[in-house]
Motif scaffolding. Structure first.
Motif, PDB file in Angstrom:
ATOM      1  N   LYS A 368       0.662  -1.102  -0.220  1.00  0.00           N
ATOM      2  CA  LYS A 368       0.047  -0.083  -0.065  1.00  0.00           C
ATOM      3  C   LYS A 368       0.777   1.138  -0.103  1.00  0.00           C
ATOM      4  CE  LYS A 368      -4.338  -1.579   2.076  1.00  0.00           C
ATOM      5  NZ  LYS A 368      -5.343  -1.432   3.331  1.00  0.00           N
ATOM      6  N   TYR A 369       2.119   1.397   0.665  1.00  0.00           N
ATOM      7  CA  TYR A 369       2.796   2.390   0.891  1.00  0.00           C
ATOM      8  C   TYR A 369       3.496   2.634  -0.688  1.00  0.00           C
ATOM      9  CZ  TYR A 369       7.033   5.084   1.446  1.00  0.00           C
ATOM     10  OH  TYR A 369       8.105   6.028   1.116  1.00  0.00           O
ATOM     11  N   SER A 370       3.881   1.502  -1.311  1.00  0.00           N
ATOM     12  CA  SER A 370       4.658   1.558  -2.520  1.00  0.00           C
ATOM     13  C   SER A 370       3.481   2.495  -3.499  1.00  0.00           C
ATOM     14  CB  SER A 370       4.798   0.360  -3.093  1.00  0.00           C
ATOM     15  OG  SER A 370       5.578   0.348  -4.340  1.00  0.00           O
ATOM     16  N   GLU A 371       2.197   1.880  -3.377  1.00  0.00           N
ATOM     17  CA  GLU A 371       1.058   2.371  -4.444  1.00  0.00           C
ATOM     18  C   GLU A 371       0.963   3.817  -4.172  1.00  0.00           C
ATOM     19  OE1 GLU A 371      -3.575   2.201  -4.719  1.00  0.00           O
ATOM     20  OE2 GLU A 371      -2.530   0.575  -3.642  1.00  0.00           O
ATOM     21  N   TYR A 372       1.183   4.301  -2.822  1.00  0.00           N
ATOM     22  CA  TYR A 372       1.022   5.767  -2.502  1.00  0.00           C
ATOM     23  C   TYR A 372       2.185   6.657  -3.220  1.00  0.00           C
ATOM     24  CZ  TYR A 372       3.488   9.252   0.202  1.00  0.00           C
ATOM     25  OH  TYR A 372       4.373  10.479   0.756  1.00  0.00           O
ATOM     26  N   LEU A 373       3.352   5.880  -3.030  1.00  0.00           N
ATOM     27  CA  LEU A 373       4.610   6.779  -3.354  1.00  0.00           C
ATOM     28  C   LEU A 373       4.805   7.090  -4.995  1.00  0.00           C
ATOM     29  CD1 LEU A 373       7.333   7.780  -2.240  1.00  0.00           C
ATOM     30  CD2 LEU A 373       8.492   5.780  -2.788  1.00  0.00           C
ATOM     31  N   LEU A 374       4.131   5.828  -5.835  1.00  0.00           N
ATOM     32  CA  LEU A 374       4.443   5.781  -6.986  1.00  0.00           C
ATOM     33  C   LEU A 374       3.308   7.121  -7.549  1.00  0.00           C
ATOM     34  CD1 LEU A 374       5.254   4.882  -9.812  1.00  0.00           C
ATOM     35  CD2 LEU A 374       3.320   3.178  -9.707  1.00  0.00           C
ATOM     36  N   ASP A 466      26.606   5.973 -18.118  1.00  0.00           N
ATOM     37  CA  ASP A 466      27.611   4.865 -18.164  1.00  0.00           C
ATOM     38  C   ASP A 466      27.768   3.972 -16.827  1.00  0.00           C
ATOM     39  OD1 ASP A 466      28.542   5.552 -20.569  1.00  0.00           O
ATOM     40  OD2 ASP A 466      29.971   7.240 -19.670  1.00  0.00           O
ATOM     41  N   LYS A 467      27.013   4.505 -15.881  1.00  0.00           N
ATOM     42  CA  LYS A 467      26.685   3.286 -14.681  1.00  0.00           C
ATOM     43  C   LYS A 467      25.646   2.673 -14.651  1.00  0.00           C
ATOM     44  CE  LYS A 467      29.450   6.253 -11.189  1.00  0.00           C
ATOM     45  NZ  LYS A 467      29.899   7.335 -12.014  1.00  0.00           N
ATOM     46  N   LYS A 468      25.488   1.777 -13.851  1.00  0.00           N
ATOM     47  CA  LYS A 468      24.337   0.998 -13.803  1.00  0.00           C
ATOM     48  C   LYS A 468      22.949   1.751 -13.130  1.00  0.00           C
ATOM     49  CE  LYS A 468      25.483  -3.877 -13.318  1.00  0.00           C
ATOM     50  NZ  LYS A 468      25.188  -5.044 -12.684  1.00  0.00           N
ATOM     51  N   PHE A 469      21.822   1.322 -13.454  1.00  0.00           N
ATOM     52  CA  PHE A 469      20.749   1.977 -12.842  1.00  0.00           C
ATOM     53  C   PHE A 469      20.076   1.294 -12.105  1.00  0.00           C
ATOM     54  CE2 PHE A 469      21.080   4.165 -16.955  1.00  0.00           C
ATOM     55  CZ  PHE A 469      21.302   5.446 -16.517  1.00  0.00           C
ATOM     56  N   VAL A 470      19.469   1.605 -10.905  1.00  0.00           N
ATOM     57  CA  VAL A 470      18.685   0.991  -9.971  1.00  0.00           C
ATOM     58  C   VAL A 470      17.380   1.384  -9.635  1.00  0.00           C
ATOM     59  CG1 VAL A 470      19.920   1.899  -7.854  1.00  0.00           C
ATOM     60  CG2 VAL A 470      18.848  -0.374  -7.796  1.00  0.00           C
ATOM     61  N   VAL A 471      16.552   0.781  -9.343  1.00  0.00           N
ATOM     62  CA  VAL A 471      14.995   0.939  -9.377  1.00  0.00           C
ATOM     63  C   VAL A 471      14.808   1.580  -7.693  1.00  0.00           C
ATOM     64  CG1 VAL A 471      12.540   0.883  -9.343  1.00  0.00           C
ATOM     65  CG2 VAL A 471      14.094   0.260 -11.335  1.00  0.00           C
ATOM     66  N   HIS A 472      14.129   2.764  -7.448  1.00  0.00           N
ATOM     67  CA  HIS A 472      14.005   2.942  -5.972  1.00  0.00           C
ATOM     68  C   HIS A 472      13.449   1.764  -5.068  1.00  0.00           C
ATOM     69  CE1 HIS A 472      12.612   5.076  -2.527  1.00  0.00           C
ATOM     70  NE2 HIS A 472      13.521   5.604  -2.580  1.00  0.00           N
ATOM     71  N   GLN A 473      13.703   1.407  -4.118  1.00  0.00           N
ATOM     72  CA  GLN A 473      13.042   0.592  -3.014  1.00  0.00           C
ATOM     73  C   GLN A 473      11.823   0.681  -2.847  1.00  0.00           C
ATOM     74  OE1 GLN A 473      14.092  -2.486  -1.769  1.00  0.00           O
ATOM     75  NE2 GLN A 473      16.114  -2.337  -1.220  1.00  0.00           N
ATOM     76  N   GLY A 474      11.284   1.723  -2.405  1.00  0.00           N
ATOM     77  CA  GLY A 474      10.139   2.347  -2.119  1.00  0.00           C
ATOM     78  C   GLY A 474       8.761   2.104  -3.414  1.00  0.00           C
ATOM     79  N   LEU A 475       9.280   1.879  -4.851  1.00  0.00           N
ATOM     80  CA  LEU A 475       8.402   1.950  -5.740  1.00  0.00           C
ATOM     81  C   LEU A 475       8.469   0.406  -6.440  1.00  0.00           C
ATOM     82  CD1 LEU A 475       9.833   5.020  -7.615  1.00  0.00           C
ATOM     83  CD2 LEU A 475       7.697   4.799  -6.342  1.00  0.00           C
ATOM     84  N   ARG A 476       9.337  -0.441  -5.925  1.00  0.00           N
ATOM     85  CA  ARG A 476       9.281  -1.731  -6.627  1.00  0.00           C
ATOM     86  C   ARG A 476       8.265  -2.878  -6.511  1.00  0.00           C
ATOM     87  NH1 ARG A 476      15.778  -3.467  -4.682  1.00  0.00           N
ATOM     88  NH2 ARG A 476      16.548  -1.467  -5.815  1.00  0.00           N
ATOM     89  N   LYS A 477       7.494  -2.488  -5.244  1.00  0.00           N
ATOM     90  CA  LYS A 477       6.297  -3.290  -5.076  1.00  0.00           C
ATOM     91  C   LYS A 477       5.316  -2.843  -6.234  1.00  0.00           C
ATOM     92  CE  LYS A 477       6.989  -6.180  -1.447  1.00  0.00           C
ATOM     93  NZ  LYS A 477       6.730  -7.351  -1.469  1.00  0.00           N
TER      94      LYS A 477
END
Length: 481
Positions: A368-374, A466-477
């Protein structure tokens, strides 16, 4: 017996918190003495990212003013203000100052409607302003869209002001003109307001909130805001020189402020702004957890004597895998009060009878938090780029289904699906996502055992393709990653 439902953790919306919690000021955490800073005579521009507490601070100022008999304060919302209507009232000044005079007119009206409520001010001057309002159909509960609508008709009645201008701007004892442009009367109106302020020892504060609600990354909006900032600076300086107790405060999102381009803004930022920045500490010593502990202690009498460490150990006793609970939760936020308050509030709503924040509960509310953050991130992006570009950029990340990836990997993926993603260009899309911290950069330093990360919300950094990209933890769900 204590239950989590006893805790008042606050609202995600500061204006609602002030409205629905009668004694909200007792729960307010005055981080970094921001209240004292914005009340300093030379500060008027309150900057911060969305959700950092600008509106709540303005409500705190207003509540403090209510407790002082000779301090008059008003929070004026520009949520519904139509900036495009000011195009009919711009002057011949060079861009972006062409909106300066109409903004000065609007600000003077905002000040006037507050000062006339002070019974200790000179009654003749108050009556003059009230009659000026009445003759122009300006009520004390002014809707600024209505004021602009009346003003743009060029039929302002200034008869009751101390001087009467002819439409040519000339004076004369036989001059009888009373209707004209606001430009014919702005100097006289300003003089009346200064005289009115001189007639009282009271203090006046006008706060302008929700200026960013109508933000669009276009010249008319940006020119309007630049003019407003510069006119506010001008008027505040004039009030200081005149030794009157009047101050205007502007609340503005920092991501919008940095879109503005004017040589004077850097000086104003350095000299006249207060920035709300909650740092990047990812443990219970973070200012954000101090905010939470302040509210908890105020909510529960038996907790008031506990230290923050004791309170943390009592309420967050369980680790979540290899993470401490404070690290786990803060790692899913953008270091904003709104994020942490939302996470805690979602937990309390789902588990009101529990006596502490358990690891299973913290994990349970993550979706639910991830839904809010997105939703929050998307809302913050609106105005910077088109809605279709925002939606396709998130769809790309969601369907790519990788938490970490390189530029070449996602570029190849996009090139194979141009029929799906018709409105985005990969470099631009990744920069958008990076600037709003949907993604960050990741790399391994020489001899390092753990990767380094750079995030736009933590520091002033530029995207590195040139660096790797990583998706924010709060949005992954919510992105099902």
């Amino acid at each position: 017996m204590f239950k989590l439902s006893q805790i008042f953790i606050g609202y995600t919306d500061g204006k609602k918190e002030a409205k629905f919690k009668e004694n909200f000021e007792q729960y307010y955490y005055n981080y970094n003495l921001n209240y004292e800073k914005i009340m300093e005579v030379d500060k008027f521009l309150l900057l911060g990212k969305k959700g950092t507490g600008k509106s709540l601070l303005s409500e705190y100022i207003n509540k403090n003013a209510m407790s002082v008999h000779d301090w008059f304060c008003n929070i004026s919302s520009y949520k519904q203000f139509n900036f495009h209507e000011l195009i009919h009232l711009k002057s011949r000044e060079i861009k972006p100052n062409e909106y300066s005079l109409i903004w000065e007119w609007i600000l003077l009206i905002e000040i006037a409607r507050l000062v006339v409520t002070d019974q200790s001010a000179d009654s003749n001057l108050r009556d003059k302003v009230l009659r000026f309002f009445e003759s122009n159909n300006f009520t004390l509960k002014l809707d600024m869209n209505k004021v602009v609508d009346i003003t743009k008709k060029g039929q302002i009645n200034g008869t009751v002001l101390s001087k009467i201008f002819s439409l040519s701007g000339q004076f004369g004892k036989d001059t009888k003109y009373s209707l004209g442009s606001y430009l014919d009367y702005i100097d006289d109106f300003r003089e009346v307001i200064i005289d009115l302020l001189h007639s009282t020892e009271s203090k006046f504060t006008v706060i302008f909130d929700e200026l960013d609600d109508k933000f669009r990354n276009e010249e008319i909006y940006k020119s309007n805001i630049i003019s407003l900032i510069k006119v506010t600076d001008k008027l505040n300086t004039m009030f200081f020189d005149e030794r009157v107790k009047c101050k205007l405060i502007l609340l503005l999102r920092s991501d919008i402020f940095y879109k503005l381009n004017d040589p004077d803004l850097n000086k104003i930022e350095q000299d006249n702004s207060v920035k709300i920045d909650w740092g990047n500490v990812t443990n219970f010593n973070a200012p954000l957890f101090s905010l939470v502990f302040t509210k908890i202690k105020q909510s529960v009498e038996s907790f008031k004597e506990l230290s923050e460490f004791e309170l943390y150990r009592k309420l967050f006793p369980q680790r979540i895998h290899s993470y401490f609970p404070d690290e786990f939760i803060l790692g899913r936020t953008y270091f904003r009060p709104r994020d942490l308050v939302t996470y805690i509030r979602l937990y309390i709503e789902q588990f009101p009878d529990e006596t502490f924040f358990s690891k299973s509960g913290i994990k349970a509310v993550e979706q639910k938090y991830s839904e809010y953050l997105l939703k929050e991130v998307k809302n913050e992006m609106y105005g910077h780029v088109s809605e279709v570009e925002i939606n396709e950029s998130f769809l790309l990340i969601k369907q790519f289904k990788k938490v970490e990836f390189t530029f070449d990997e996602i570029k190849t993926y996009l090139q194979q699906r141009t029929n799906i993603y018709k409105n985005i260009e990969i470099e631009r899309s990744l920069k958008l996502l990076f600037d709003f911290s949907v993604i960050g950069n990741s790399w391994m330093g020489e001899g390092a055992k753990k990767p380094f990360y750079s995030w736009a919300y933590r520091e002033n950094v530029e995207i590195d393709y040139d660096k790797k990209f990583v998706v924010h933890q709060g949005l992954r769900k919510e992105l099902t990653l």
